[in-house]
Design a protein around this motif. Structure first.
Motif, PDB file in Angstrom:
ATOM      1  N   VAL A 279       5.411  -5.556 -16.714  1.00  0.00           N
ATOM      2  CA  VAL A 279       5.662  -4.245 -17.314  1.00  0.00           C
ATOM      3  C   VAL A 279       4.489  -3.311 -17.049  1.00  0.00           C
ATOM      4  CG1 VAL A 279       5.914  -3.023 -19.518  1.00  0.00           C
ATOM      5  CG2 VAL A 279       7.242  -5.101 -19.080  1.00  0.00           C
ATOM      6  N   ALA A 280       3.274  -3.821 -17.165  1.00  0.00           N
ATOM      7  CA  ALA A 280       2.081  -2.992 -16.938  1.00  0.00           C
ATOM      8  C   ALA A 280       2.027  -2.476 -15.510  1.00  0.00           C
ATOM      9  CB  ALA A 280       0.823  -3.794 -17.261  1.00  0.00           C
ATOM     10  N   ALA A 281       2.460  -3.286 -14.552  1.00  0.00           N
ATOM     11  CA  ALA A 281       2.456  -2.847 -13.154  1.00  0.00           C
ATOM     12  C   ALA A 281       3.444  -1.708 -12.930  1.00  0.00           C
ATOM     13  CB  ALA A 281       2.786  -4.026 -12.239  1.00  0.00           C
ATOM     14  N   PHE A 282       4.627  -1.801 -13.534  1.00  0.00           N
ATOM     15  CA  PHE A 282       5.596  -0.710 -13.440  1.00  0.00           C
ATOM     16  C   PHE A 282       5.045   0.541 -14.123  1.00  0.00           C
ATOM     17  CE2 PHE A 282       8.583  -3.788 -11.982  1.00  0.00           C
ATOM     18  CZ  PHE A 282       9.670  -3.115 -11.461  1.00  0.00           C
ATOM     19  N   ALA A 283       4.466   0.374 -15.313  1.00  0.00           N
ATOM     20  CA  ALA A 283       3.940   1.519 -16.053  1.00  0.00           C
ATOM     21  C   ALA A 283       2.828   2.203 -15.274  1.00  0.00           C
ATOM     22  CB  ALA A 283       3.448   1.076 -17.423  1.00  0.00           C
ATOM     23  N   ALA A 284       1.971   1.423 -14.626  1.00  0.00           N
ATOM     24  CA  ALA A 284       0.888   2.006 -13.842  1.00  0.00           C
ATOM     25  C   ALA A 284       1.437   2.805 -12.666  1.00  0.00           C
ATOM     26  CB  ALA A 284      -0.044   0.902 -13.338  1.00  0.00           C
ATOM     27  N   THR A 285       2.497   2.322 -12.063  1.00  0.00           N
ATOM     28  CA  THR A 285       3.096   3.045 -10.946  1.00  0.00           C
ATOM     29  C   THR A 285       3.714   4.362 -11.413  1.00  0.00           C
ATOM     30  OG1 THR A 285       3.546   0.955  -9.814  1.00  0.00           O
ATOM     31  CG2 THR A 285       4.772   2.879  -9.070  1.00  0.00           C
ATOM     32  N   ILE A 286       4.396   4.321 -12.555  1.00  0.00           N
ATOM     33  CA  ILE A 286       4.963   5.550 -13.118  1.00  0.00           C
ATOM     34  C   ILE A 286       3.848   6.537 -13.466  1.00  0.00           C
ATOM     35  CG2 ILE A 286       6.189   6.478 -15.137  1.00  0.00           C
ATOM     36  CD1 ILE A 286       7.883   3.891 -15.077  1.00  0.00           C
ATOM     37  N   ALA A 287       2.760   6.026 -14.034  1.00  0.00           N
ATOM     38  CA  ALA A 287       1.636   6.887 -14.399  1.00  0.00           C
ATOM     39  C   ALA A 287       1.027   7.552 -13.171  1.00  0.00           C
ATOM     40  CB  ALA A 287       0.580   6.076 -15.135  1.00  0.00           C
ATOM     41  N   GLN A 288       0.976   6.823 -12.064  1.00  0.00           N
ATOM     42  CA  GLN A 288       0.429   7.391 -10.841  1.00  0.00           C
ATOM     43  C   GLN A 288       1.386   8.411 -10.223  1.00  0.00           C
ATOM     44  OE1 GLN A 288      -0.540   4.005  -8.403  1.00  0.00           O
ATOM     45  NE2 GLN A 288      -1.898   3.158  -9.977  1.00  0.00           N
TER      46      GLN A 288
ATOM     47  N   GLY B 185       0.791  -1.223   0.000  1.00  0.00           N
ATOM     48  CA  GLY B 185       0.000   0.000   0.000  1.00  0.00           C
ATOM     49  C   GLY B 185       0.826   1.277   0.000  1.00  0.00           C
ATOM     50  N   LEU B 186       1.973   1.251  -0.663  1.00  0.00           N
ATOM     51  CA  LEU B 186       2.855   2.416  -0.698  1.00  0.00           C
ATOM     52  C   LEU B 186       2.352   3.452  -1.695  1.00  0.00           C
ATOM     53  CD1 LEU B 186       6.275   0.520  -0.794  1.00  0.00           C
ATOM     54  CD2 LEU B 186       5.224   1.596   1.217  1.00  0.00           C
ATOM     55  N   ALA B 187       2.731   4.706  -1.471  1.00  0.00           N
ATOM     56  CA  ALA B 187       2.484   5.760  -2.447  1.00  0.00           C
ATOM     57  C   ALA B 187       3.304   5.456  -3.709  1.00  0.00           C
ATOM     58  CB  ALA B 187       2.871   7.115  -1.871  1.00  0.00           C
ATOM     59  N   PRO B 188       2.945   6.040  -4.862  1.00  0.00           N
ATOM     60  CA  PRO B 188       3.577   5.648  -6.127  1.00  0.00           C
ATOM     61  C   PRO B 188       5.103   5.720  -6.139  1.00  0.00           C
ATOM     62  CG  PRO B 188       1.617   6.915  -6.582  1.00  0.00           C
ATOM     63  CD  PRO B 188       1.800   6.948  -5.091  1.00  0.00           C
ATOM     64  N   ALA B 189       5.701   6.835  -5.715  1.00  0.00           N
ATOM     65  CA  ALA B 189       7.166   6.946  -5.793  1.00  0.00           C
ATOM     66  C   ALA B 189       7.863   5.936  -4.889  1.00  0.00           C
ATOM     67  CB  ALA B 189       7.613   8.372  -5.482  1.00  0.00           C
ATOM     68  N   PRO B 190       7.471   5.812  -3.601  1.00  0.00           N
ATOM     69  CA  PRO B 190       8.088   4.759  -2.779  1.00  0.00           C
ATOM     70  C   PRO B 190       7.819   3.354  -3.309  1.00  0.00           C
ATOM     71  CG  PRO B 190       6.959   6.364  -1.388  1.00  0.00           C
ATOM     72  CD  PRO B 190       6.583   6.669  -2.811  1.00  0.00           C
ATOM     73  N   ARG B 191       6.632   3.151  -3.911  1.00  0.00           N
ATOM     74  CA  ARG B 191       6.332   1.836  -4.488  1.00  0.00           C
ATOM     75  C   ARG B 191       7.287   1.532  -5.629  1.00  0.00           C
ATOM     76  NH1 ARG B 191       1.256   1.854  -7.715  1.00  0.00           N
ATOM     77  NH2 ARG B 191       0.543   2.976  -5.877  1.00  0.00           N
ATOM     78  N   LEU B 192       7.564   2.523  -6.471  1.00  0.00           N
ATOM     79  CA  LEU B 192       8.480   2.306  -7.584  1.00  0.00           C
ATOM     80  C   LEU B 192       9.879   1.989  -7.068  1.00  0.00           C
ATOM     81  CD1 LEU B 192       8.807   2.241 -10.636  1.00  0.00           C
ATOM     82  CD2 LEU B 192       9.265   4.706 -10.569  1.00  0.00           C
ATOM     83  N   ARG B 193      10.303   2.700  -6.047  1.00  0.00           N
ATOM     84  CA  ARG B 193      11.617   2.409  -5.457  1.00  0.00           C
ATOM     85  C   ARG B 193      11.676   0.978  -4.916  1.00  0.00           C
ATOM     86  NH1 ARG B 193      15.478   6.059  -4.424  1.00  0.00           N
ATOM     87  NH2 ARG B 193      15.051   8.225  -4.984  1.00  0.00           N
TER      88      ARG B 193
END
Length: 211
Positions: free
Chosen positions: A132-141, A81-89
């Protein structure tokens, strides 16, 4: 009555799979024979066929197991349940760490998936596309304006370009470890060169520099 499997059957089979993974990564799938595998495992070919039906079975298992593990990593991170930027990290950290533990698996997935039959290759590629879609969704958020410009997927592929090929140049015996590189990849991707922070010089100072 059919003879049951020995208690160490699964352990022996896993040793064969791990050895095949290393040989495929080093020699390529076409360049590795069942004779090579039997010799490397120190067993006869008839005994090898007691554990696996053929070389193709091994390729299918290696590639699908690896990409399934990557799918699982995405699920684990999303459950935090992380926010987008911490989730991407965290995604970057876990993927880099996983590749360090599965360098040969990733090499086989990268170079030998083309040798799978269509139905098996498509199944593996569907799993890759989901990652790939999961990473892209995180970047989009994290950056909605980039998603509106249709840059979320291209940026994801650029990110994977940094992560996916690290195994080809980062030596396990070098000064920098994969766990050192994960935050650097995240810093570079999220903030550019000026945001990169070097790891502590004590991380592995006694070993050789990477190639």
């Amino acid at each position: 009555m059919a003879r049951g499997r020995s208690a160490d059957y699964q352990l022996n089979r896993e040793t064969i799979v791990r050895t095949a993974t290393r040989l495929f990564a080093q020699q390529g799938y076409p360049g590795t024979s069942m004779s090579d595998l039997a010799r490397e495992c120190g067993i006869s070919k008839p005994l090898l066929y007691h554990y696996v039906s053929d070389k193709y079975e091994l390729l299918r298992e290696i590639t699908e197991s690896h990409v399934t593990r990557l799918e699982s990593l995405v699920g684990e991170v999303e459950s935090l349940g992380l926010a987008p930027a911490p989730r991407l990290r965290e995604l970057i950290r876990r993927f880099v760490h996983e590749y360090a533990q599965a360098r040969h698996d990733h090499g086989v997935l990268t170079q030998d998936v083309k040798f799978l039959e269509a139905k098996d290759r498509n199944r593996v590629l569907r799993k890759e596309r989901a990652v790939v879609a999961a990473f892209a969704a995180t970047i989009a958020q994290a950056r909605p304006e980039l998603a509106k410009a249709a840059l979320d997927k291209p940026l994801t592929m650029l990110l994977f370009g940094m992560i996916n090929w690290m195994f080809t140049w980062l030596s396990p015996e070098g000064r920098l470890r994969h766990d050192d590189m994960a935050p650097i990849v995240a810093d570079l991707f999220l903030g550019g060169l000026g945001a990169v922070n070097p790891p502590p010089v004590t991380s592995a100072a006694s070993v050789k520099a990477p190639v």
